[in-house]
Design an enzyme around this catalytic site. Structure first.
Site, PDB file in Angstrom:
ATOM      1  N   GLY A   1       0.785  -1.227   0.000  1.00 36.20           N
ATOM      2  CA  GLY A   1       0.000   0.000   0.000  1.00 36.20           C
ATOM      3  C   GLY A   1       0.814   1.272   0.000  1.00 36.20           C
ATOM      4  O   GLY A   1       0.285   2.355   0.280  1.00 36.20           O
TER       5      GLY A   1
ATOM      6  N   GLY B   1       3.635  -3.828  -4.263  1.00 34.64           N
ATOM      7  CA  GLY B   1       3.450  -4.221  -5.654  1.00 34.64           C
ATOM      8  C   GLY B   1       3.601  -3.013  -6.551  1.00 34.64           C
ATOM      9  O   GLY B   1       4.607  -2.825  -7.225  1.00 34.64           O
ATOM     10  N   ARG B   2       2.574  -2.141  -6.532  1.00 39.12           N
ATOM     11  CA  ARG B   2       2.557  -0.954  -7.382  1.00 39.12           C
ATOM     12  C   ARG B   2       3.814  -0.098  -7.202  1.00 39.12           C
ATOM     13  O   ARG B   2       4.394   0.393  -8.173  1.00 39.12           O
ATOM     14  CB  ARG B   2       1.313  -0.116  -7.051  1.00 39.12           C
ATOM     15  CG  ARG B   2       1.079   1.054  -7.997  1.00 39.12           C
ATOM     16  CD  ARG B   2       0.014   1.999  -7.437  1.00 39.12           C
ATOM     17  NE  ARG B   2      -1.222   1.329  -7.102  1.00 39.12           N
ATOM     18  CZ  ARG B   2      -2.264   1.199  -7.910  1.00 39.12           C
ATOM     19  NH1 ARG B   2      -2.205   1.694  -9.137  1.00 39.12           N
ATOM     20  NH2 ARG B   2      -3.365   0.589  -7.503  1.00 39.12           N
TER      21      ARG B   2
ATOM     22  N   CYS C   1     -16.925   2.565 -26.855  1.00 37.91           N
ATOM     23  CA  CYS C   1     -18.235   3.199 -26.966  1.00 37.91           C
ATOM     24  C   CYS C   1     -18.796   3.509 -25.578  1.00 37.91           C
ATOM     25  O   CYS C   1     -19.871   3.033 -25.190  1.00 37.91           O
ATOM     26  CB  CYS C   1     -19.193   2.295 -27.729  1.00 37.91           C
ATOM     27  SG  CYS C   1     -18.644   1.861 -29.397  1.00 37.91           S
TER      28      CYS C   1
END
Length: 378
Positions: free
Chosen positions: A206, A244-245, A316
């Site tokens: 985190g 992680g991130r 779309c």
């Protein structure tokens, strides 16, 4: 028209992770949360610098076995584990299973006994720890993640046969800056040691990633000092983190070509090949993905006037927005937009089958070199 392409700069990734490892106390185990980006090249680049990998599905277990067959996962996590999931974790030799509920613990014990083994377990606790400023909070209140403290205490006191409860896991929030991450880690460890006598604590990940500033980095050195203080108070403790991130976001770049530019009610729209079905991060987090413009010869093609632009893709839906009302300078048809910080929760979380567009290509190297070598406009 060249297809959009993801570029992973694996040299930059390896250097970044080495710097993270060097900022942490030697006794802190650095795991990588595979969910952030399971690309094989990314996993191989991380392997020499991390202490292990955290998987959260059978698919991630298979990926690790394929890419790093001699590296059993250090941890297996995630809510809603089926018996098949738990059995796969045991078969893969996962060092620790992060258990989410008393019922899951009982099922894991039964499976371990049937397999003639013992499962190493960390109990995931949902603690009421304050995390002001966090971008995503998963603890401190009713949540599908983890167990109430009372349930963790009871599981630790009366574990079923077949499990070896080693301690506690807690991932309470995401988007934490270093001081707050240190405070949360301290609170988790103090509770785990005092309440269940934990020998091991995994304080999760985190760590904050600032998409408004691609040059900013989490203060790993400051966080490392906080973890050192924790270990000084508990010299026998085994302490883990699992970012992680914050490890891989910076190594990935998404390059795509401008198809059209147009004004609508006074606002400039830049339409690119691809979109959020390739790069879902901005839609998932509600931000503008940072980008630069690789300009190519105008050749009489339409171009914006240099004011703010909104970058959209080919889907779309009005939600197919990569960046909204941002300053970029003039943008013309055929220019290449280079989206930074696309190395985590990007392609792997995208709704890639919506409209069945072609997937992006994947390359390794320096994204600036790839952009410079992009086929010239006709």
């Amino acid at each position: 028209m060249t297809r959009p392409v993801y570029v992973h700069d694996l040299d930059a990734l390896a250097a970044h992770v080495r710097s993270v490892r060097s900022a942490l106390p030697e006794r802190v185990e650095l795991l990588y949360a595979v969910k952030a980006n399971p690309d094989p090249g990314v996993l191989r680049s991380l392997a020499p610098a991390v202490d292990g990998f955290e998987a959260a599905s059978r698919g991630e277990l298979r990926r690790l076995a394929e890419v790093l067959p001699d590296r059993p996962p250090a941890a297996y996590a995630g809510p809603g584990k089926t018996d098949e999931d738990l059995a796969a974790a045991l078969a893969a030799g996962a060092g620790r299973v992060h258990v989410e509920s008393p019922a899951e613990l009982r099922r894991l014990g039964a499976l371990a006994r049937a397999a003639g083994t013992t499962a190493g377990v960390l109990l995931r606790v949902n603690l009421p720890v304050a995390a002001p400023g966090a971008s995503l909070v998963m603890g401190g209140g009713p949540s599908p993640f983890g167990m109430d403290p009372a349930d963790v205490r009871e599981c630790a006191r009366r574990p079923p046969a077949g499990v070896d409860i080693r301690g506690v896991h807690a991932h309470l929030a995401s988007g934490l800056d270093a001081p707050l991450a240190g405070q949360v880690a301290t609170a988790v460890v103090e509770w785990a040691v005092a309440e269940v006598g934990a020998a091991e604590v995994d304080v999760g990940g985190g760590m904050a990633v600032d998409y408004t500033d691609p040059t900013a980095r989490f203060d790993w050195a400051g966080y490392g000092r906080d973890l050192t203080r924790i270990l000084d108070r508990h010299p026998g403790l085994r302490l883990r983190i699992e970012p992680g991130r914050a490890l891989t976001a910076y190594c990935g770049t998404y390059l795509t070509e401008v198809i059209d530019v147009k004004r609508s009610y006074g606002e400039w729209f830049v339409v690119v090949a691809g979109g959020t079905h390739h790069l879902r991060t901005p839609a998932a987090k509600g931000h503008s993905q940072p980008f630069t413009v690789h300009r190519r010869p105008a050749d009489g093609q339409p171009r914006t006037d240099g004011g703010r632009v909104t970058v959209v893709g080919q889907l779309c839906t009005p939600k197919d927005v990569l960046a909204r009302s941002v300053d970029s300078g003039p943008v013309g048809v055929g220019d290449v937009l280079i989206f930074a910080m696309a190395g985590a929760y990007a392609w792997n979380i995208s709704h890639r089958d919506f409209l069945l567009h072609e997937p992006p290509e994947f390359r390794t190297g320096d994204p600036r070199d790839v952009a410079a070598g992009w086929a010239t406009r006709p």
